[in-house]
Design a protein around this motif. Structure first.
Motif, mmCIF file in Angstrom:
data_model
loop_
_atom_site.group_PDB
_atom_site.id
_atom_site.type_symbol
_atom_site.label_atom_id
_atom_site.label_comp_id
_atom_site.label_asym_id
_atom_site.label_seq_id
_atom_site.Cartn_x
_atom_site.Cartn_y
_atom_site.Cartn_z
ATOM 1 N N ARG A 117 -13.340 8.350 -34.399
ATOM 2 C CA ARG A 117 -12.815 9.899 -33.899
ATOM 3 C C ARG A 117 -13.987 10.596 -34.703
ATOM 4 O O ARG A 117 -13.576 12.309 -34.036
ATOM 5 C CB ARG A 117 -11.966 9.715 -34.416
ATOM 6 C CG ARG A 117 -10.377 11.139 -33.930
ATOM 7 C CD ARG A 117 -9.458 10.432 -33.763
ATOM 8 N NE ARG A 117 -8.684 11.856 -33.597
ATOM 9 C CZ ARG A 117 -7.363 11.548 -34.082
ATOM 10 N NH1 ARG A 117 -6.590 10.753 -35.006
ATOM 11 N NH2 ARG A 117 -6.353 13.156 -33.487
ATOM 12 N N VAL A 142 -12.901 1.829 -27.352
ATOM 13 C CA VAL A 142 -13.848 3.198 -27.578
ATOM 14 C C VAL A 142 -14.620 4.044 -26.052
ATOM 15 O O VAL A 142 -14.444 4.703 -25.928
ATOM 16 C CB VAL A 142 -14.964 3.380 -28.013
ATOM 17 C CG1 VAL A 142 -15.150 4.696 -28.738
ATOM 18 C CG2 VAL A 142 -13.924 3.521 -29.545
ATOM 19 N N LEU A 192 -12.090 2.993 -36.987
ATOM 20 C CA LEU A 192 -11.849 5.064 -35.321
ATOM 21 C C LEU A 192 -11.299 5.723 -36.694
ATOM 22 O O LEU A 192 -12.014 6.465 -35.656
ATOM 23 C CB LEU A 192 -10.176 3.657 -34.976
ATOM 24 C CG LEU A 192 -10.284 3.327 -33.874
ATOM 25 C CD1 LEU A 192 -9.072 2.137 -33.424
ATOM 26 C CD2 LEU A 192 -11.566 3.325 -32.977
ATOM 27 N N THR A 193 -11.168 5.799 -37.389
ATOM 28 C CA THR A 193 -11.064 7.395 -37.566
ATOM 29 C C THR A 193 -12.514 7.793 -37.998
ATOM 30 O O THR A 193 -13.084 8.970 -37.652
ATOM 31 C CB THR A 193 -10.533 7.095 -39.071
ATOM 32 O OG1 THR A 193 -9.738 6.062 -39.355
ATOM 33 C CG2 THR A 193 -9.948 8.240 -39.933
ATOM 34 N N LEU A 229 -9.129 9.097 -28.504
ATOM 35 C CA LEU A 229 -9.123 7.942 -29.663
ATOM 36 C C LEU A 229 -7.821 8.211 -30.432
ATOM 37 O O LEU A 229 -7.812 7.402 -31.659
ATOM 38 C CB LEU A 229 -10.636 8.967 -30.753
ATOM 39 C CG LEU A 229 -12.320 8.875 -29.548
ATOM 40 C CD1 LEU A 229 -12.947 9.470 -30.076
ATOM 41 C CD2 LEU A 229 -12.392 6.926 -29.308
ATOM 42 N N GLY A 230 -6.932 8.910 -30.449
ATOM 43 C CA GLY A 230 -5.819 9.288 -30.831
ATOM 44 C C GLY A 230 -4.539 8.224 -30.552
ATOM 45 O O GLY A 230 -4.352 7.809 -31.446
ATOM 46 N N GLU A 259 -5.865 4.964 -31.753
ATOM 47 C CA GLU A 259 -5.851 4.948 -33.141
ATOM 48 C C GLU A 259 -4.671 4.241 -33.605
ATOM 49 O O GLU A 259 -4.359 3.905 -34.917
ATOM 50 C CB GLU A 259 -6.847 5.803 -34.261
ATOM 51 C CG GLU A 259 -6.756 5.798 -35.281
ATOM 52 C CD GLU A 259 -7.441 7.111 -36.248
ATOM 53 O OE1 GLU A 259 -7.934 7.270 -37.724
ATOM 54 O OE2 GLU A 259 -7.677 8.359 -35.279
#
Length: 210
Positions: free
Chosen positions: A103, A173, A99-100, A201-202, A205
């Motif tokens: 992003r 996502v 995910l990082t 997205l944060g 995450e």
């Protein structure tokens, strides 16, 4: 008598310049067609606008229009974002969590879009969600993006793109992306899409805290 050129010779710099100029010209023509189409759609409506009117406004022939966009629907739904995002994903350090990495890739991809391009994307998104004829095409585009993301993330992780883990990640996502797009349209672009998507997205995450 001159010797024949090697078929595998490296391209001459002038060849690359010609190719670059040709590609820039094609990109400019494509952008002009889409800009004029969106302007006409806003002025007289999607259904009332013909391909011939778009071609005339863009100063190209209808046959040229169809070389760039096979149908009228495509002038709204087609974009070049998936290849840009794919390149950004592949450029992320391999040790980043999935995910990082995604992003960061979205941030990089959005950096290539200026304010005018974001405005066009907003207009296209509004049309895509409000015109029935476009909704099916948008669904096709979403499936293509899902496949692209699944392939990219499976490649990073050394997993099968059909594995439950990869599909769950991509599904989450895509859900975040759609929610961000809907918010962007509802706000009429007041908050920039890159900001909305990065914030969403944060949350994802962080485990979706509420």
């Amino acid at each position: 008598m001159s010797s024949p050129q090697r078929a595998d010779r490296a391209p001459h710099p002038s060849d690359r310049v010609v190719t670059s100029l040709r590609e820039r010209k094609k990109a400019k023509t494509r952008r002009t067609i889409q800009e004029e189409a969106l302007r006409l759609f806003a002025e007289q409506g999607y259904d009332a606008t013909t391909v011939e009117q778009i071609a005339e406004a863009a100063e190209v022939s209808p046959s040229t229009f169809f070389r760039y966009f096979p149908t009228k629907e495509d002038v709204v739904t087609q974009d070049d974002y998936d290849p840009i995002l794919l390149e950004a994903i592949r450029a992320q350090p391999p040790d980043l969590p999935p995910l990082t990495a995604l992003r960061a890739a979205f941030r990089t991809a959005f950096e290539s879009m200026g304010p005018e391009e974001l405005d066009r994307t907003l207009a296209r998104t509004k049309l895509s969600t409000s015109v029935p004829a476009l909704r099916a095409r948008i669904t096709e585009g979403l499936f293509a993006t899902i496949e692209m993301l699944a392939g990219a993330m499976a490649e990073r992780a050394g997993r099968d793109r059909r594995s439950p883990a990869v599909r769950a990640l991509v599904g989450a996502v895509m859900g975040v992306m759609l929610a961000s797009l809907f918010t962007w349209v509802e706000q009429n672009g007041r908050t920039p899409l890159p900001v909305l998507l990065d914030e969403a997205l944060g949350y994802l995450e962080a485990g979706l805290p509420i």
